[in-house]
Every structure is written in structure tokens, then in C-alpha cells.
Scaffold this motif. Structure first.
Motif, PDB file in Angstrom:
ATOM      1  N   MET A  88       0.857  -1.172   0.000  1.00  0.00           N
ATOM      2  CA  MET A  88       0.000   0.000   0.000  1.00  0.00           C
ATOM      3  C   MET A  88       0.900   1.231   0.000  1.00  0.00           C
ATOM      4  N   ASN A  89       0.489   2.251  -0.721  1.00  0.00           N
ATOM      5  CA  ASN A  89       1.233   3.500  -0.670  1.00  0.00           C
ATOM      6  C   ASN A  89       0.363   4.584  -0.030  1.00  0.00           C
ATOM      7  N   ARG A  90       0.928   5.741   0.121  1.00  0.00           N
ATOM      8  CA  ARG A  90       0.271   6.871   0.785  1.00  0.00           C
ATOM      9  C   ARG A  90      -1.101   7.177   0.173  1.00  0.00           C
ATOM     10  N   ASN A  91      -1.169   7.315  -1.158  1.00  0.00           N
ATOM     11  CA  ASN A  91      -2.429   7.666  -1.812  1.00  0.00           C
ATOM     12  C   ASN A  91      -3.470   6.559  -1.687  1.00  0.00           C
ATOM     13  N   GLU A  92      -3.035   5.309  -1.794  1.00  0.00           N
ATOM     14  CA  GLU A  92      -3.964   4.196  -1.621  1.00  0.00           C
ATOM     15  C   GLU A  92      -4.527   4.166  -0.202  1.00  0.00           C
ATOM     16  N   LEU A  93      -3.680   4.475   0.773  1.00  0.00           N
ATOM     17  CA  LEU A  93      -4.138   4.503   2.163  1.00  0.00           C
ATOM     18  C   LEU A  93      -5.180   5.606   2.371  1.00  0.00           C
ATOM     19  N   ILE A  94      -4.913   6.782   1.852  1.00  0.00           N
ATOM     20  CA  ILE A  94      -5.874   7.893   1.983  1.00  0.00           C
ATOM     21  C   ILE A  94      -7.196   7.517   1.329  1.00  0.00           C
ATOM     22  N   HIS A  95      -7.133   6.948   0.140  1.00  0.00           N
ATOM     23  CA  HIS A  95      -8.349   6.543  -0.571  1.00  0.00           C
ATOM     24  C   HIS A  95      -9.126   5.497   0.233  1.00  0.00           C
ATOM     25  N   TYR A  96      -8.422   4.513   0.772  1.00  0.00           N
ATOM     26  CA  TYR A  96      -9.071   3.484   1.584  1.00  0.00           C
ATOM     27  C   TYR A  96      -9.796   4.107   2.780  1.00  0.00           C
ATOM     28  N   ILE A  97      -9.113   4.972   3.508  1.00  0.00           N
ATOM     29  CA  ILE A  97      -9.700   5.585   4.704  1.00  0.00           C
ATOM     30  C   ILE A  97     -10.926   6.413   4.338  1.00  0.00           C
ATOM     31  N   GLN A  98     -10.828   7.198   3.271  1.00  0.00           N
ATOM     32  CA  GLN A  98     -11.973   8.016   2.867  1.00  0.00           C
ATOM     33  C   GLN A  98     -13.169   7.169   2.442  1.00  0.00           C
ATOM     34  N   LYS A  99     -12.908   6.011   1.867  1.00  0.00           N
ATOM     35  CA  LYS A  99     -13.980   5.129   1.425  1.00  0.00           C
ATOM     36  C   LYS A  99     -14.648   4.413   2.601  1.00  0.00           C
ATOM     37  N   GLU A 100     -13.852   4.056   3.615  1.00  0.00           N
ATOM     38  CA  GLU A 100     -14.346   3.223   4.712  1.00  0.00           C
ATOM     39  C   GLU A 100     -14.909   3.981   5.912  1.00  0.00           C
ATOM     40  N   TYR A 101     -14.492   5.232   6.095  1.00  0.00           N
ATOM     41  CA  TYR A 101     -14.837   5.951   7.327  1.00  0.00           C
ATOM     42  C   TYR A 101     -15.477   7.292   7.019  1.00  0.00           C
ATOM     43  N   ILE A 102     -16.330   7.725   7.935  1.00  0.00           N
ATOM     44  CA  ILE A 102     -16.921   9.051   7.838  1.00  0.00           C
ATOM     45  C   ILE A 102     -15.890  10.005   8.437  1.00  0.00           C
ATOM     46  N   CYS A 103     -15.168  10.692   7.563  1.00  0.00           N
ATOM     47  CA  CYS A 103     -14.019  11.457   8.036  1.00  0.00           C
ATOM     48  C   CYS A 103     -13.755  12.665   7.143  1.00  0.00           C
ATOM     49  N   ASP A 104     -12.890  13.527   7.621  1.00  0.00           N
ATOM     50  CA  ASP A 104     -12.436  14.695   6.875  1.00  0.00           C
ATOM     51  C   ASP A 104     -10.921  14.661   6.808  1.00  0.00           C
TER      52      ASP A 104
END
Length: 119
Positions: free
Chosen positions: A1-17
Motif C-alpha cells: 500500500m502507498n500513501r495515496n492508496e491509504l488515503i483513498h481506503y480511509i476516505q472510502k471506509e470511514y466518515i471522516c475529513d
């Protein structure tokens, strides 16, 4: 996993900003729960020496809140370190590209999200 993939995963899975709070460090990212604005993940580029490595190479880490009793065991794993510049009793740093257990990383993100939730 790289930085951008991690950000994308988190944004998809969690209600976050996603927040970029430091003008001086535009690549530093804080990810906050939307319901209480507490951050559960921070993505930073640091030097290996900052987490006790014998190198000064840059690495991207995600800082995550963690159950205190798990930290001594987790930091023995390759790619998980005591957190840099925060409370080491409650936070860990995970090398985003160097840590190979993606499912465990997802579990640690989930734990962090839960731990900073409303009490």
C-alpha cells in the motif's frame, strides 16, 4: 500500500475529513472523525532515525491511536514503531509502504477510529 492508496481506503471506509493543517508541511495530513473532529490518523513523512532506525532515509508513516496494552507487542513487528512526537503510551507509527500485513493495518486503523470516538 502507498500513501495515496491509504488515503483513498480511509476516505472510502470511514466518515471522516482530510485536513492539511500545517502550511509549512503541506504533505502532512490529519484525518479526523467527522462527528467529533478528533483525528484518528496522521500521515507524515519522517526520517528513519525519528523512529529509532539506523537510517536517515525518508519514510511515510501513519500515526494511529492504539490500545496501550498492544503497543509493546506491535512495535516488535517490522514496520511498526513507537510514535514520533506524540504520546507513546497511546499511539504508534506504521511505515505505510514497509508494513506488509495490509489486513492488520486496516484493523489498526479501525481500532484508532473507534478509540477516538465519542465516549
Amino acid at each position: 500500500m502507498n500513501r495515496n492508496e491509504l488515503i483513498h481506503y480511509i476516505q472510502k471506509e470511514y466518515i471522516c475529513d482530510v485536513d492539511y493543517p500545517w502550511e509549512k508541511y503541506p504533505e502532512y495530513i490529519v484525518i479526523r472523525r467527522r462527528d467529533n473532529q478528533k483525528w484518528f490518523a496522521g500521515i507524515f513523512t519522517i526520517r528513519g532515525q525519528q523512529v529509532g532506525l539506523d537510517t536517515n532515509e525518508a519514510l511515510d508513516v501513519v500515526k494511529l491511536k492504539c490500545e496501550s496494552d498492544l503497543i509493546p507487542t506491535l512495535i516488535r513487528e517490522s514496520g511498526i514503531y513507537p510514535v514520533y512526537h506524540m504520546n507513546k503510551q497511546h499511539w504508534i507509527s506504521v511505515d505505510i509502504e514497509g508494513y506488509k500485513d495490509i489486513e492488520k493495518l486496516k484493523m489498526l486503523i479501525d481500532m484508532s477510529y473507534r478509540l477516538v470516538g465519542k465516549k
